[in-house]
Scaffold this motif. Structure first.
Motif, PDB file in Angstrom:
ATOM      1  N   ARG A 191       0.954  -1.267   0.116  1.00 34.40           N
ATOM      2  CA  ARG A 191      -0.136   0.062   0.118  1.00 34.40           C
ATOM      3  C   ARG A 191       0.893   1.242   0.102  1.00 34.40           C
ATOM      4  O   ARG A 191       0.597   2.228  -0.903  1.00 34.40           O
ATOM      5  CB  ARG A 191      -0.790   0.095   1.127  1.00 34.40           C
ATOM      6  CG  ARG A 191      -2.229  -1.159   1.078  1.00 34.40           C
ATOM      7  CD  ARG A 191      -3.165  -0.836   2.213  1.00 34.40           C
ATOM      8  NE  ARG A 191      -2.634  -1.000   3.771  1.00 34.40           N
ATOM      9  CZ  ARG A 191      -2.554  -1.987   4.205  1.00 34.40           C
ATOM     10  NH1 ARG A 191      -2.984  -3.257   3.698  1.00 34.40           N
ATOM     11  NH2 ARG A 191      -2.150  -2.254   5.144  1.00 34.40           N
ATOM     12  N   ALA A 192       1.823   1.305   0.722  1.00 32.60           N
ATOM     13  CA  ALA A 192       2.566   2.591   0.995  1.00 32.60           C
ATOM     14  C   ALA A 192       3.513   2.666  -0.440  1.00 32.60           C
ATOM     15  O   ALA A 192       3.780   3.718  -1.195  1.00 32.60           O
ATOM     16  CB  ALA A 192       3.985   2.276   1.855  1.00 32.60           C
ATOM     17  N   LEU A 193       4.132   1.496  -1.134  1.00 39.58           N
ATOM     18  CA  LEU A 193       4.610   1.668  -2.699  1.00 39.58           C
ATOM     19  C   LEU A 193       3.533   2.160  -3.466  1.00 39.58           C
ATOM     20  O   LEU A 193       3.962   3.106  -4.253  1.00 39.58           O
ATOM     21  CB  LEU A 193       4.934   0.361  -3.103  1.00 39.58           C
ATOM     22  CG  LEU A 193       5.696   0.424  -4.468  1.00 39.58           C
ATOM     23  CD1 LEU A 193       6.572   1.051  -4.516  1.00 39.58           C
ATOM     24  CD2 LEU A 193       5.946  -1.225  -4.689  1.00 39.58           C
ATOM     25  N   LEU A 194       2.208   1.776  -3.593  1.00 39.79           N
ATOM     26  CA  LEU A 194       1.187   2.237  -4.343  1.00 39.79           C
ATOM     27  C   LEU A 194       0.756   3.937  -4.056  1.00 39.79           C
ATOM     28  O   LEU A 194       0.866   4.681  -5.064  1.00 39.79           O
ATOM     29  CB  LEU A 194      -0.192   1.675  -4.207  1.00 39.79           C
ATOM     30  CG  LEU A 194      -0.155   0.213  -4.769  1.00 39.79           C
ATOM     31  CD1 LEU A 194      -1.278  -0.615  -4.023  1.00 39.79           C
ATOM     32  CD2 LEU A 194       0.261   0.199  -6.358  1.00 39.79           C
ATOM     33  N   VAL A 195       1.231   4.145  -2.791  1.00 41.91           N
ATOM     34  CA  VAL A 195       0.636   5.723  -2.412  1.00 41.91           C
ATOM     35  C   VAL A 195       2.174   6.566  -3.116  1.00 41.91           C
ATOM     36  O   VAL A 195       1.936   7.622  -3.484  1.00 41.91           O
ATOM     37  CB  VAL A 195       0.548   5.885  -0.931  1.00 41.91           C
ATOM     38  CG1 VAL A 195       0.656   7.375  -0.588  1.00 41.91           C
ATOM     39  CG2 VAL A 195      -0.727   5.221  -0.696  1.00 41.91           C
ATOM     40  N   TRP A 196       3.262   5.980  -2.969  1.00 40.71           N
ATOM     41  CA  TRP A 196       4.677   6.390  -3.459  1.00 40.71           C
ATOM     42  C   TRP A 196       4.316   6.806  -4.765  1.00 40.71           C
ATOM     43  O   TRP A 196       4.711   7.868  -5.614  1.00 40.71           O
ATOM     44  CB  TRP A 196       5.754   5.801  -2.955  1.00 40.71           C
ATOM     45  CG  TRP A 196       6.816   6.319  -3.464  1.00 40.71           C
ATOM     46  CD1 TRP A 196       7.736   7.660  -3.065  1.00 40.71           C
ATOM     47  CD2 TRP A 196       7.609   6.058  -4.595  1.00 40.71           C
ATOM     48  NE1 TRP A 196       8.580   7.789  -3.830  1.00 40.71           N
ATOM     49  CE2 TRP A 196       8.673   6.968  -4.621  1.00 40.71           C
ATOM     50  CE3 TRP A 196       7.440   4.994  -5.658  1.00 40.71           C
ATOM     51  CZ2 TRP A 196       9.655   6.693  -5.804  1.00 40.71           C
ATOM     52  CZ3 TRP A 196       8.299   4.859  -6.884  1.00 40.71           C
ATOM     53  CH2 TRP A 196       9.329   5.925  -6.885  1.00 40.71           C
ATOM     54  N   LEU A 197       3.835   5.685  -5.604  1.00 43.19           N
ATOM     55  CA  LEU A 197       3.906   5.607  -7.022  1.00 43.19           C
ATOM     56  C   LEU A 197       2.784   6.826  -7.483  1.00 43.19           C
ATOM     57  O   LEU A 197       3.208   7.613  -8.494  1.00 43.19           O
ATOM     58  CB  LEU A 197       3.317   4.347  -7.638  1.00 43.19           C
ATOM     59  CG  LEU A 197       4.357   3.294  -7.510  1.00 43.19           C
ATOM     60  CD1 LEU A 197       3.593   1.915  -7.926  1.00 43.19           C
ATOM     61  CD2 LEU A 197       5.462   3.658  -8.552  1.00 43.19           C
TER      62      LEU A 197
END
Length: 131
Positions: A8-14
């Motif tokens: 989820r954190a990676l998706l938000v960072w993207l």
């Protein structure tokens, strides 16, 4: 940090990455020609910082960062991914030298990139606390 939270954190960072690229395109296409390099870099840094805080505020519940420690880890992940992207893209795609890639970190010509990085680092923690 659990694997699900990291994803989820990676998706938000993207999402933040897409906004950062759009911000840079806006700066180069509209702000710099009208306001000059110094002012456009400053405004672009402020705008990106605000966007990062907005994204963090919107996503903090979905991230399920349920402690101060976890929110710090999310921020560290975002900052680390940002640095890896910056230096990886700069060297592999743009063929910049190390010296060229370090220029934004020197607070020259209105560039506040180090401040933006700090905002990226602390945004999840600030938004967790506010929540």
């Amino acid at each position: 940090m659990s694997r699900a939270m990291a994803v989820r954190a990676l998706l938000v960072w993207l999402t933040i990455l897409v906004l950062a690229v759009a911000n840079g395109a806006l700066r180069e296409a509209l702000l710099t020609p009208r306001l000059g390099r110094n002012t456009s870099l400053l405004l672009s840094g402020i705008l990106l910082s605000a966007l990062v805080l907005l994204v963090a505020r919107i996503s903090v519940g979905w991230l399920k960062a349920d402690s101060a420690n976890t929110s710090w880890r999310v921020g560290a992940l975002w900052a680390g991914l940002t640095l890896v992207f910056e230096f990886g893209f700069g060297s592999l795609v743009q063929h910049k030298t190390g010296s060229e890639m370090l220029q934004p970190y020197l607070f020259r010509d209105g560039n506040i990139w180090p401040v933006v990085l700090v905002v990226i680092l602390i945004a999840p923690r600030v938004c967790y606390r506010v929540r």
